[in-house]
Design an enzyme around this catalytic site. Structure first.
Site, PDB file in Angstrom:
ATOM      1  NE  ARG A  38      -3.498   2.132   2.786  1.00  0.00           N
ATOM      2  CZ  ARG A  38      -4.706   2.457   2.433  1.00  0.00           C
ATOM      3  NH1 ARG A  38      -5.504   1.952   1.438  1.00  0.00           N
ATOM      4  NH2 ARG A  38      -5.399   3.760   2.734  1.00  0.00           N
ATOM      5  CB  ILE A  64      -5.908   5.704  -1.217  1.00  0.00           C
ATOM      6  CG1 ILE A  64      -5.734   4.400  -1.290  1.00  0.00           C
ATOM      7  CG2 ILE A  64      -5.279   6.509  -0.286  1.00  0.00           C
ATOM      8  CD1 ILE A  64      -3.968   3.895  -1.431  1.00  0.00           C
ATOM      9  CB  SER A  65     -11.026   3.436  -0.012  1.00  0.00           C
ATOM     10  OG  SER A  65     -11.747   3.730  -1.247  1.00  0.00           O
ATOM     11  CD  GLN A  66     -11.501   2.755   7.238  1.00  0.00           C
ATOM     12  OE1 GLN A  66     -12.654   2.447   6.888  1.00  0.00           O
ATOM     13  NE2 GLN A  66     -11.521   2.781   8.642  1.00  0.00           N
ATOM     14  N   PRO A  67      -7.911   1.126   4.254  1.00  0.00           N
ATOM     15  CG  PRO A  67      -6.061   0.751   5.359  1.00  0.00           C
ATOM     16  CD  PRO A  67      -6.895   1.739   5.271  1.00  0.00           C
TER      17      PRO A  67
END
Ligand code: SAH
Length: 216
Positions: A38, A64-67
């Site tokens: 990431r 970028i979205s939350q993991p």
């Protein structure tokens, strides 16, 4: 410890403390999150925050979205190794990379030219030759490559785009956040069963808006 060992350790901690604890248990999804670095998908100034429990800015007002959200959506898509998948909203390319670890071929559509270039650079590693980044308006889907076994939308739609429902294979799943404002969004899973479309609500979420060409 090398820098790469340190990132591996942070990624394993992220999986344990952010993803497994919240209920994502699909071993293939967890392996995919473990495999994708990431920190290579975030801005160089944010590398230290790459494994934090949060979305991060990637420019042009996008994130970028939350993991956890990436893992949750990948699990909800119920992917099999021979699936053909469409993602709408490429952003950094991170979500597409995760989908690429789980499916046979992935097409991902992004409306911002600069982000298309960024995602292509992030995915240039030989491992992602089967992940295709396409510039365009994802609300129209990708009719040339349809039907898809799964479609994952990573921006919030006011209404589920009809074109995406039309492009689902029989048994196909469409994962899409739906809502008018950032405070009122529900993640929906639609499933095509022949002519019938089943709906399920998966929980409240918060995404940037899906912007159709006619809106901009
Ligand atoms: N999946 C991404 C998160 C992207 S955020 C990641 O892992 O980094 C949502 C993205 O959807 C933004 O990049 C935004 O530009 C894009 N987007 C919004 N409306 C769109 C549309 N109609 N077609 C394609 N992309 C769209």
């Amino acid at each position: 410890m090398t820098e790469s060992d340190e990132f591996d350790r942070e990624r394993q901690a992220m999986i344990r403390t952010q993803i497994v604890t919240r209920g994502v248990r699909d071993e293939r999804v967890l392996a995919a999150v473990e495999r994708v670095p990431r920190h290579r998908f975030v801005e160089t100034t944010m590398v230290d925050q790459a494994y934090d429990d949060t979305p991060l800015p990637i420019g042009l007002g996008q994130t970028i979205s939350q993991p956890y959200m990436v893992a949750f959506m990948a699990e909800a898509a119920e992917l099999e190794a021979d699936d053909r998948v469409l993602e709408i909203g490429t952003g950094s390319g991170y979500g597409a990379a995760i989908l690429g670890c789980l499916a046979d071929e992935v097409w991902t559509v992004e409306r911002h030219h600069e982000l298309v270039a960024l995602a292509k650079a992030h995915l240039a590693d030989g491992a992602f030759g089967h992940v295709h980044v396409i510039e365009g308006d994802g609300t129209k889907g990708l009719p040339d490559q349809a039907p898809f076994d799964a479609i994952v939308v990573t921006a919030a739609a006011r209404h589920v785009p009809e074109a995406l429902i039309d492009q689902l294979a029989d048994g196909g799943r469409l994962i899409v956040p739906v809502g008018r404002s950032s405070r009122d969004q529900m993640l929906i899973r639609l499933r095509r069963c022949g002519e019938r479309i089943d709906w399920e609500e998966l929980g409240a979420v918060r995404f940037v808006p899906l912007v159709a060409d006619k809106d901009s």
